[in-house]
Design a protein around this motif. Structure first.
Motif, PDB file in Angstrom:
ATOM      1  N   VAL A  45     -14.458 -76.996  24.994  1.00 37.51           N
ATOM      2  CA  VAL A  45     -14.932 -75.620  25.148  1.00 37.51           C
ATOM      3  C   VAL A  45     -16.335 -75.568  24.586  1.00 37.51           C
ATOM      4  CG1 VAL A  45     -14.700 -73.269  24.263  1.00 37.51           C
ATOM      5  CG2 VAL A  45     -12.690 -74.470  25.107  1.00 37.51           C
ATOM      6  N   HIS A  46     -17.252 -74.992  25.337  1.00 37.48           N
ATOM      7  CA  HIS A  46     -18.616 -74.802  24.854  1.00 37.48           C
ATOM      8  C   HIS A  46     -18.765 -73.365  24.379  1.00 37.48           C
ATOM      9  CE1 HIS A  46     -22.921 -73.801  25.137  1.00 37.48           C
ATOM     10  NE2 HIS A  46     -23.093 -75.054  24.731  1.00 37.48           N
ATOM     11  N   ALA A  47     -19.318 -73.189  23.183  1.00 43.38           N
ATOM     12  CA  ALA A  47     -19.493 -71.848  22.628  1.00 43.38           C
ATOM     13  C   ALA A  47     -20.810 -71.743  21.881  1.00 43.38           C
ATOM     14  CB  ALA A  47     -18.342 -71.515  21.681  1.00 43.38           C
ATOM     15  N   GLU A  48     -21.394 -70.559  21.937  1.00 46.47           N
ATOM     16  CA  GLU A  48     -22.607 -70.325  21.155  1.00 46.47           C
ATOM     17  C   GLU A  48     -22.295 -70.384  19.658  1.00 46.47           C
ATOM     18  OE1 GLU A  48     -24.654 -66.737  22.273  1.00 46.47           O
ATOM     19  OE2 GLU A  48     -24.177 -67.022  24.400  1.00 46.47           O
ATOM     20  N   GLN A  49     -21.128 -69.832  19.270  1.00 40.21           N
ATOM     21  CA  GLN A  49     -20.716 -69.826  17.867  1.00 40.21           C
ATOM     22  C   GLN A  49     -19.227 -70.153  17.788  1.00 40.21           C
ATOM     23  OE1 GLN A  49     -22.151 -66.883  15.085  1.00 40.21           O
ATOM     24  NE2 GLN A  49     -23.465 -65.953  16.640  1.00 40.21           N
ATOM     25  N   GLU A 100      -4.167 -65.955  29.828  1.00 37.79           N
ATOM     26  CA  GLU A 100      -3.609 -67.010  28.989  1.00 37.79           C
ATOM     27  C   GLU A 100      -3.481 -68.277  29.814  1.00 37.79           C
ATOM     28  OE1 GLU A 100       0.713 -67.667  27.163  1.00 37.79           O
ATOM     29  OE2 GLU A 100      -0.341 -65.898  26.422  1.00 37.79           O
ATOM     30  N   ARG A 101      -3.887 -69.430  29.209  1.00 42.06           N
ATOM     31  CA  ARG A 101      -3.823 -70.693  29.916  1.00 42.06           C
ATOM     32  C   ARG A 101      -3.186 -71.745  29.034  1.00 42.06           C
ATOM     33  NH1 ARG A 101      -9.780 -71.320  32.785  1.00 42.06           N
ATOM     34  NH2 ARG A 101      -9.858 -69.273  33.731  1.00 42.06           N
ATOM     35  N   GLY A 102      -2.669 -72.768  29.636  1.00 44.22           N
ATOM     36  CA  GLY A 102      -2.097 -73.883  28.888  1.00 44.22           C
ATOM     37  C   GLY A 102      -3.154 -74.868  28.490  1.00 44.22           C
ATOM     38  N   ALA A 103      -2.714 -75.994  27.870  1.00 39.03           N
ATOM     39  CA  ALA A 103      -3.641 -76.984  27.330  1.00 39.03           C
ATOM     40  C   ALA A 103      -4.406 -77.709  28.419  1.00 39.03           C
ATOM     41  CB  ALA A 103      -2.868 -77.995  26.482  1.00 39.03           C
ATOM     42  N   GLU A 104      -3.931 -77.661  29.681  1.00 40.33           N
ATOM     43  CA  GLU A 104      -4.595 -78.427  30.721  1.00 40.33           C
ATOM     44  C   GLU A 104      -5.802 -77.690  31.303  1.00 40.33           C
ATOM     45  OE1 GLU A 104      -1.961 -75.508  32.674  1.00 40.33           O
ATOM     46  OE2 GLU A 104      -1.785 -76.877  30.969  1.00 40.33           O
ATOM     47  N   ALA A 105      -6.096 -76.483  30.842  1.00 44.01           N
ATOM     48  CA  ALA A 105      -7.161 -75.684  31.423  1.00 44.01           C
ATOM     49  C   ALA A 105      -8.513 -76.377  31.304  1.00 44.01           C
ATOM     50  CB  ALA A 105      -7.207 -74.319  30.734  1.00 44.01           C
ATOM     51  N   VAL A 106      -9.337 -76.215  32.326  1.00 43.82           N
ATOM     52  CA  VAL A 106     -10.690 -76.764  32.301  1.00 43.82           C
ATOM     53  C   VAL A 106     -11.551 -75.874  31.416  1.00 43.82           C
ATOM     54  CG1 VAL A 106     -12.696 -77.310  33.714  1.00 43.82           C
ATOM     55  CG2 VAL A 106     -10.396 -77.704  34.608  1.00 43.82           C
ATOM     56  N   ALA A 107     -12.420 -76.503  30.632  1.00 43.93           N
ATOM     57  CA  ALA A 107     -13.212 -75.763  29.667  1.00 43.93           C
ATOM     58  C   ALA A 107     -14.232 -74.871  30.355  1.00 43.93           C
ATOM     59  CB  ALA A 107     -13.920 -76.731  28.736  1.00 43.93           C
ATOM     60  N   GLU A 108     -14.505 -73.754  29.749  1.00 41.81           N
ATOM     61  CA  GLU A 108     -15.562 -72.854  30.163  1.00 41.81           C
ATOM     62  C   GLU A 108     -16.360 -72.482  28.931  1.00 41.81           C
ATOM     63  OE1 GLU A 108     -13.666 -69.567  31.978  1.00 41.81           O
ATOM     64  OE2 GLU A 108     -12.825 -70.726  33.643  1.00 41.81           O
ATOM     65  N   SER A 109     -17.492 -71.852  29.152  1.00 37.47           N
ATOM     66  CA  SER A 109     -18.330 -71.442  28.038  1.00 37.47           C
ATOM     67  C   SER A 109     -17.919 -70.050  27.569  1.00 37.47           C
ATOM     68  CB  SER A 109     -19.800 -71.431  28.447  1.00 37.47           C
ATOM     69  OG  SER A 109     -20.235 -72.738  28.733  1.00 37.47           O
ATOM     70  N   ALA A 110     -18.134 -69.786  26.291  1.00 38.59           N
ATOM     71  CA  ALA A 110     -17.889 -68.474  25.717  1.00 38.59           C
ATOM     72  C   ALA A 110     -18.912 -68.250  24.612  1.00 38.59           C
ATOM     73  CB  ALA A 110     -16.474 -68.382  25.155  1.00 38.59           C
ATOM     74  N   GLY A 118     -25.672 -74.458  21.287  1.00 34.22           N
ATOM     75  CA  GLY A 118     -24.378 -74.073  20.743  1.00 34.22           C
ATOM     76  C   GLY A 118     -23.560 -75.272  20.295  1.00 34.22           C
ATOM     77  N   TYR A 119     -22.247 -75.190  20.548  1.00 34.45           N
ATOM     78  CA  TYR A 119     -21.315 -76.186  20.021  1.00 34.45           C
ATOM     79  C   TYR A 119     -20.307 -76.587  21.092  1.00 34.45           C
ATOM     80  CZ  TYR A 119     -23.221 -74.884  15.524  1.00 34.45           C
ATOM     81  OH  TYR A 119     -24.092 -74.659  14.490  1.00 34.45           O
ATOM     82  N   LEU A 120     -19.801 -77.795  20.955  1.00 36.05           N
ATOM     83  CA  LEU A 120     -18.746 -78.288  21.815  1.00 36.05           C
ATOM     84  C   LEU A 120     -17.500 -78.491  20.953  1.00 36.05           C
ATOM     85  CD1 LEU A 120     -18.592 -79.006  24.858  1.00 36.05           C
ATOM     86  CD2 LEU A 120     -18.728 -81.415  24.156  1.00 36.05           C
ATOM     87  N   VAL A 121     -16.446 -77.767  21.291  1.00 38.14           N
ATOM     88  CA  VAL A 121     -15.158 -77.899  20.602  1.00 38.14           C
ATOM     89  C   VAL A 121     -14.270 -78.795  21.467  1.00 38.14           C
ATOM     90  CG1 VAL A 121     -13.212 -76.685  19.556  1.00 38.14           C
ATOM     91  CG2 VAL A 121     -15.439 -75.540  19.740  1.00 38.14           C
ATOM     92  N   THR A 122     -13.719 -79.840  20.854  1.00 32.56           N
ATOM     93  CA  THR A 122     -12.924 -80.804  21.596  1.00 32.56           C
ATOM     94  C   THR A 122     -11.489 -80.785  21.095  1.00 32.56           C
ATOM     95  OG1 THR A 122     -14.877 -82.213  21.865  1.00 32.56           O
ATOM     96  CG2 THR A 122     -12.732 -83.237  22.277  1.00 32.56           C
ATOM     97  N   SER A 123     -10.549 -80.917  22.029  1.00 32.62           N
ATOM     98  CA  SER A 123      -9.124 -80.888  21.695  1.00 32.62           C
ATOM     99  C   SER A 123      -8.582 -82.302  21.574  1.00 32.62           C
ATOM    100  CB  SER A 123      -8.347 -80.122  22.762  1.00 32.62           C
ATOM    101  OG  SER A 123      -8.193 -80.919  23.922  1.00 32.62           O
ATOM    102  N   VAL A 165     -14.941 -64.112  24.300  1.00 36.66           N
ATOM    103  CA  VAL A 165     -14.196 -64.795  23.242  1.00 36.66           C
ATOM    104  C   VAL A 165     -13.139 -65.701  23.862  1.00 36.66           C
ATOM    105  CG1 VAL A 165     -12.587 -64.475  21.306  1.00 36.66           C
ATOM    106  CG2 VAL A 165     -14.546 -62.936  21.579  1.00 36.66           C
ATOM    107  N   VAL A 166     -12.992 -66.909  23.307  1.00 38.57           N
ATOM    108  CA  VAL A 166     -11.847 -67.748  23.637  1.00 38.57           C
ATOM    109  C   VAL A 166     -11.146 -68.102  22.333  1.00 38.57           C
ATOM    110  CG1 VAL A 166     -13.267 -69.851  23.656  1.00 38.57           C
ATOM    111  CG2 VAL A 166     -11.025 -69.849  24.781  1.00 38.57           C
ATOM    112  N   LEU A 167      -9.852 -67.857  22.290  1.00 37.36           N
ATOM    113  CA  LEU A 167      -9.028 -68.108  21.105  1.00 37.36           C
ATOM    114  C   LEU A 167      -8.226 -69.381  21.353  1.00 37.36           C
ATOM    115  CD1 LEU A 167      -7.858 -67.177  18.359  1.00 37.36           C
ATOM    116  CD2 LEU A 167      -6.245 -65.748  19.636  1.00 37.36           C
TER     117      LEU A 167
END
Length: 397
Positions: free
Chosen positions: A196-200, A3-13, A185-190, A38-40
């Motif tokens: 976060v980069h994800a295939e799906q 579990e990580r907080g909001a400051e975590a550096v993005a990784e791929s999943a 894939g896709y880039l999810v931005t906060s 999986v990243v939730l």
């Protein structure tokens, strides 16, 4: 992972899941269970009080007019049994359920339960009153004893824990504001620019979905086919039992002292269930179905109780439930996300899956939702054409 907080550096999943309510937690559990990375991503905390999955009281029931949905509950029950066994927690407390009111059509519901071989009993109003003297009835009454009360918050926590144990990463305080195509894939931005980069991507944002839709890279044809999503800030009221003997948490596995019930008459439609932890185990939760105000999205909720809604519910309790005191001792708001046809939406295009078990019915299907998502992203048709996005609009829109 962990579990990580909001400051975590993005990784791929392989899969990024937006939202850690019942839907998103279920998807994370089942996808991680399959061995996928999986990243939730959760804007607050799992089962946040600002979402649709908080608290200890949701109805588990089999009563639907459509045998398709009755069978879906049968499938979901197997998932609940697995979840309880895996987590070691009781998540559904037996209660039984009553369905009544002329609009509710208890006889039609009985026919659907008969088709699916679900134990039930159809009673005349007088016979039902003799069995449940704390309630008044103005129609036939359907009783099915295999219903219960879901502890929604504990269910979310159990599925998140199992997802994490299977390798899923959980990021809290991470609010997704956009999902755009990347080179692959896709880039999810906060909100604070983390990515976060994800295939799906699985979007399970509940009442936050309408605010996010415009920032999803969806093909225009698919976007146009999505139904209109209506978010309501519902009001829930807890009423004390007149008989103090009805209070108490009870023994593990013991049934609640009161059943759940759904009443649909010509003047009001309500649902009610023992409030559990939310009501200090001493009262019944009662709410008017779709009685709250419509808001653009979950961002616009204010947590204020509507006095008119309170008045209608109190009037109903005075008339229908003599076994309850008629002054609410606890009140809260929650979110309903509706679509015109009341079907759940479980559909995908390219690498984006929209998961929205709408119209106040998703909780009972929670463990099954992740299975349906897993099958859908794997190319199966199990999610059914019934849940595909088909353009629907509410009357007058």
């Amino acid at each position: 992972m962990g579990e990580r907080g909001a400051e975590a550096v993005a990784e791929s999943a392989r899969y990024a899941i937006i939202g850690a309510g019942l839907s998103g937690a279920s998807a994370a559990w089942r996808l991680a269970q399959s061995g996928a990375e999986v990243v939730l991503l959760e804007r607050d905390v799992p089962a946040s009080h600002l979402g649709s999955s908080h608290g200890s009281a949701r109805i588990f029931r089999y009563a639907y007019h459509d045998p398709f949905y009755v069978d879906l509950v049968v499938q979901a029950q197997r998932g609940w049994a697995e979840l309880e066994a895996s987590s070691g927690a009781q998540l559904i407390t037996p209660s039984g359920a009553l369905d009544c009111g002329i609009v509710r059509d208890p006889r039609g519901l009985a026919n659907a339960l008969e088709t699916n071989d679900i134990e039930h009993e159809l009673l005349a109003a007088g016979s039902a009153k003799a069995r449940w003297p704390q309630l008044n009835f103005d129609s036939d009454v359907l009783w099915h004893p295999s219903a219960g009360v879901i502890d929604a918050e504990s269910a979310v926590e159990a599925m998140v824990a199992l997802a994490r144990a299977a390798g899923a990463e959980v990021r809290l305080g991470w609010e997704a504001v956009s999902v755009h195509h990347a080179r692959s894939g896709y880039l999810v931005t906060s909100t604070n620019g983390d990515t976060v980069h994800a295939e799906q991507v699985v979007v399970a944002a509940g009442g936050w979905l309408p605010a996010l839709l415009g920032e999803l890279d969806l093909p225009s044809g698919f976007a146009d086919a999505l139904p209109q999503f209506e978010v309501r800030q519902e009001n829930a009221f807890h009423f004390l039992y007149r008989d103090a003997r009805d209070c108490g948490e009870g023994l593990l596995g013991a049934a609640t002292s009161w059943p759940t019930f759904i009443y649909k008459g010509e003047d009001i439609q309500t649902y009610s269930l023992p409030g559990g932890r939310d009501a200090q185990f001493c009262g019944q939760k009662v709410a008017e179905y779709n009685g709250g105000r419509v808001i653009p999205s979950a961002r616009d909720q204010d947590g204020q109780i509507d006095p008119g809604n309170r008045g209608r519910v109190v009037d109903f309790v005075e008339r229908f439930a003599p076994g309850l005191l008629t002054t609410p001792y606890a009140e809260s708001t929650c979110l309903f996300t509706n679509v015109p046809r009341d079907d759940m939406i479980i559909d995908r295009v390219d690498g984006i899956t929209v998961l929205s078990p709408c119209s106040g019915q998703g909780a009972k299907f929670a463990p099954l939702l992740g299975e349906l998502v897993l099958d859908l992203v794997a190319g199966s048709q199990r999610a059914s054409e019934r849940f595909r996005a088909v353009g629907q609009r509410f009357a007058g829109v």
